[in-house]
Scaffold this motif. Sequence first.
Motif, PDB file in Angstrom:
ATOM      1  N   ALA A 117       0.855  -1.189   0.000  1.00 56.09           N
ATOM      2  CA  ALA A 117       0.000   0.000   0.000  1.00 56.09           C
ATOM      3  C   ALA A 117       0.893   1.241   0.000  1.00 56.09           C
ATOM      4  N   LEU A 118       0.961   1.921  -1.129  1.00 52.78           N
ATOM      5  CA  LEU A 118       1.841   3.078  -1.250  1.00 52.78           C
ATOM      6  C   LEU A 118       1.203   4.356  -0.715  1.00 52.78           C
ATOM      7  N   GLY A 119      -0.117   4.396  -0.639  1.00 52.85           N
ATOM      8  CA  GLY A 119      -0.805   5.486   0.034  1.00 52.85           C
ATOM      9  C   GLY A 119      -0.643   6.854  -0.594  1.00 52.85           C
ATOM     10  N   VAL A 120      -0.679   6.938  -1.914  1.00 55.42           N
ATOM     11  CA  VAL A 120      -0.575   8.258  -2.554  1.00 55.42           C
ATOM     12  C   VAL A 120      -1.843   8.666  -3.292  1.00 55.42           C
ATOM     13  N   ILE A 121      -2.750   7.706  -3.519  1.00 53.58           N
ATOM     14  CA  ILE A 121      -3.986   7.986  -4.256  1.00 53.58           C
ATOM     15  C   ILE A 121      -5.167   7.540  -3.407  1.00 53.58           C
ATOM     16  N   ASN A 122      -6.162   8.395  -3.252  1.00 52.93           N
ATOM     17  CA  ASN A 122      -7.360   8.029  -2.520  1.00 52.93           C
ATOM     18  C   ASN A 122      -8.132   6.943  -3.286  1.00 52.93           C
ATOM     19  N   THR A 123      -8.935   6.152  -2.565  1.00 52.33           N
ATOM     20  CA  THR A 123      -9.707   5.104  -3.227  1.00 52.33           C
ATOM     21  C   THR A 123     -10.544   5.675  -4.369  1.00 52.33           C
ATOM     22  N   PHE A 124     -11.152   6.832  -4.139  1.00 49.88           N
ATOM     23  CA  PHE A 124     -11.764   7.572  -5.240  1.00 49.88           C
ATOM     24  C   PHE A 124     -11.012   8.886  -5.384  1.00 49.88           C
ATOM     25  N   ASP A 125     -10.366   9.052  -6.522  1.00 55.87           N
ATOM     26  CA  ASP A 125      -9.638  10.277  -6.807  1.00 55.87           C
ATOM     27  C   ASP A 125     -10.393  11.039  -7.894  1.00 55.87           C
ATOM     28  N   PRO A 126     -10.972  12.196  -7.571  1.00 51.81           N
ATOM     29  CA  PRO A 126     -11.786  12.912  -8.558  1.00 51.81           C
ATOM     30  C   PRO A 126     -10.997  13.375  -9.772  1.00 51.81           C
ATOM     31  N   ILE A 127      -9.711  13.629  -9.606  1.00 56.33           N
ATOM     32  CA  ILE A 127      -8.893  14.074 -10.745  1.00 56.33           C
ATOM     33  C   ILE A 127      -8.686  12.925 -11.722  1.00 56.33           C
ATOM     34  N   ILE A 128      -8.368  11.750 -11.201  1.00 56.22           N
ATOM     35  CA  ILE A 128      -8.165  10.581 -12.073  1.00 56.22           C
ATOM     36  C   ILE A 128      -9.472  10.205 -12.766  1.00 56.22           C
ATOM     37  N   PHE A 129     -10.547  10.158 -11.991  1.00 56.14           N
ATOM     38  CA  PHE A 129     -11.843   9.808 -12.573  1.00 56.14           C
ATOM     39  C   PHE A 129     -12.265  10.865 -13.595  1.00 56.14           C
ATOM     40  N   GLY A 130     -12.150  12.131 -13.222  1.00 51.60           N
ATOM     41  CA  GLY A 130     -12.560  13.209 -14.120  1.00 51.60           C
ATOM     42  C   GLY A 130     -11.746  13.243 -15.399  1.00 51.60           C
ATOM     43  N   ALA A 131     -10.430  12.998 -15.290  1.00 51.31           N
ATOM     44  CA  ALA A 131      -9.575  12.989 -16.480  1.00 51.31           C
ATOM     45  C   ALA A 131      -9.984  11.882 -17.439  1.00 51.31           C
ATOM     46  N   HIS A 132     -10.340  10.735 -16.895  1.00 51.70           N
ATOM     47  CA  HIS A 132     -10.812   9.637 -17.750  1.00 51.70           C
ATOM     48  C   HIS A 132     -12.131   9.990 -18.428  1.00 51.70           C
ATOM     49  N   VAL A 133     -13.055  10.582 -17.676  1.00 50.55           N
ATOM     50  CA  VAL A 133     -14.353  10.942 -18.244  1.00 50.55           C
ATOM     51  C   VAL A 133     -14.169  11.949 -19.378  1.00 50.55           C
ATOM     52  N   ILE A 134     -13.314  12.938 -19.169  1.00 52.48           N
ATOM     53  CA  ILE A 134     -13.052  13.944 -20.212  1.00 52.48           C
ATOM     54  C   ILE A 134     -12.449  13.287 -21.452  1.00 52.48           C
ATOM     55  N   ALA A 135     -11.473  12.397 -21.250  1.00 52.62           N
ATOM     56  CA  ALA A 135     -10.832  11.719 -22.380  1.00 52.62           C
ATOM     57  C   ALA A 135     -11.848  10.859 -23.143  1.00 52.62           C
ATOM     58  N   LEU A 136     -12.700  10.162 -22.407  1.00 51.02           N
ATOM     59  CA  LEU A 136     -13.697   9.313 -23.066  1.00 51.02           C
ATOM     60  C   LEU A 136     -14.726  10.149 -23.828  1.00 51.02           C
ATOM     61  N   MET A 137     -15.053  11.317 -23.309  1.00 53.42           N
ATOM     62  CA  MET A 137     -15.972  12.214 -24.020  1.00 53.42           C
ATOM     63  C   MET A 137     -15.331  12.738 -25.304  1.00 53.42           C
TER      64      MET A 137
END
Length: 326
Positions: free
Chosen positions: A129-149
Amino acid sequence: MDTGTHLVMGIALGGLAMADPAVANDATTMTAVIAGTIIGSQIPDVDTVLKLRDNAVYIRHHRGATHSIPAVLVWPLLLSGALWFIFPEVNLLHLWLWTFLAVVLHVFVDIFNSYGTQALRPFSNKWVALGVINTFDPIIFGAHVIALMIWAFGADPVWTISILYIVLVFYYISRFALQSAIKHAIRNTLPGATEIFVAPTMRFFHWRIAADTDKHHYVGRAYGRTINFYDKFPKKPMPDNELIQTALKDKNLSAFVSFSPLYRWEINQYGEILEVRLIDLRYRSNDYYPFVAVAHLDEDYNILNSYTGWIFSEDKLRKKLDFSHN
């Protein structure tokens, strides 16, 4: 990561698969591969069903065997074999390859959470467990959603997802840099710190922190490099007596100890009931420590009931433990 993030990651990997001519030039293979990357991005979390049994089993085994090295090898074989049965004309080798990458990506990104995985099994049962990313990271999720759009509006999927991954690499590097800076600040604040835990939240600059010295547990928050400790507890060795030994044999307390690296203990008495409580110090929320393990024993040290999991009030904990025998 959470289910939603794993889902968008699987879809994005399906877009990147268009870089493979065997996928891009064959509609059947393309369909099977996209299905494979989406399902493959979810399948290691099939052990979530363990929560239906009880929290002790879930805590001890979630992200364990299903995220291990053998599982990473077996999941793609099972999934690509099932999809080959549905799409017999598919290019099986390339279907397996992209399904394998989806499973690997799932396990790989999970090690960056504070929960972690037992990804090194069977060679080691240690939680990675490296502990640098939250279980839900809004930036990672949001970046994927933008790319998929952007892809949905006609952009080339290979270039779109490639740029997304490049951006995310730099994002992960920035998270490691910030975590390192916070740990350095904690060491400056507590020169005698023997163990330091730094966990992310959904906010980029906000982190949970906990630290041990020889004499105390410290719990607080960090905003950037600014350290604020809210609680300080005396550090006491756990008694080696019959009460503690019996309590620790309980499945709930045993599961808690196997998972939590930083906790304190309490022994309380309510009439004829003895309570052993273990409190994880990593997840302070609104002046409360919600991740606990509690066992109630009678005066002869027989376990009456026990619980482990997330509880956000004493009233709910008492209901879980059922004080009707008081």
